[in-house]
Scaffold this motif. Sequence first.
Motif, short mmCIF file in Angstrom:
data_model
loop_
_atom_site.label_atom_id
_atom_site.label_comp_id
_atom_site.label_asym_id
_atom_site.label_seq_id
_atom_site.Cartn_x
_atom_site.Cartn_y
_atom_site.Cartn_z
N THR A 195 0.96 -1.06 -0.33
CA THR A 195 -0.34 -0.26 -0.27
C THR A 195 0.74 1.11 -0.16
O THR A 195 0.44 2.05 -0.43
CB THR A 195 -1.06 -0.28 0.97
OG1 THR A 195 -0.57 0.15 2.10
CG2 THR A 195 -1.94 -1.37 1.28
N SER A 196 2.64 1.23 0.81
CA SER A 196 2.85 2.36 0.34
C SER A 196 4.38 1.96 0.73
O SER A 196 4.97 0.65 1.03
CB SER A 196 2.45 3.57 1.42
OG SER A 196 3.12 2.56 2.91
N THR A 231 7.71 4.14 2.11
CA THR A 231 8.07 5.29 2.39
C THR A 231 9.56 5.53 2.67
O THR A 231 10.51 4.25 3.16
CB THR A 231 7.76 5.49 4.27
OG1 THR A 231 8.18 4.47 4.98
CG2 THR A 231 5.95 5.25 4.20
#
Length: 163
Positions: free
Chosen positions: A37-38, A40
């Motif tokens: 989902t992500s 970072t």
Amino acid sequence: MRTLLLASLLVPLLGACAPRQSVIQVPTFEVEQVRLTSLTLPSGPNPAVANLTLRLRVENPNPVPVRLANFAARLLIDGADVGRLDLPNVNLPARGGTVQSANLGLPVTLQTAGAFLKVARGQQTAYRVDGTFTADLGVLGRPTFGPFTLAQGVWQQAAILPF
């Protein structure tokens, strides 16, 4: 009295002639969905993190309900061990199944960055979930299964990084 005594001797003997079947069958696991989902970047003291959602279907082939305890697994992407997956107690109905969802925040290291970037770019990758678990079978005991491959497949999703 004599009939009762004869019956008590014949029942175990006839039971010994019946075909034997394994008492406990190992539950099966299938990854229904895994999604990055992500991703970072590191900032200051915070490391880079890959956020995933994983949906796992667990099926119980046994005629009795089973509770899976101490479920611990490792997620591998293209052979790289990217992190640990722990699920809480999983209650399975007799001859039924359930779906467990997990949201994972896995650290991105030099060893795992390539695997996560491949997924984030929408490229096809192989995954595997290896693990162990303990089945709480009540009066039948608490056998531990594994380590073994619980699920594996090919993972490809829409790109979340433009480069």
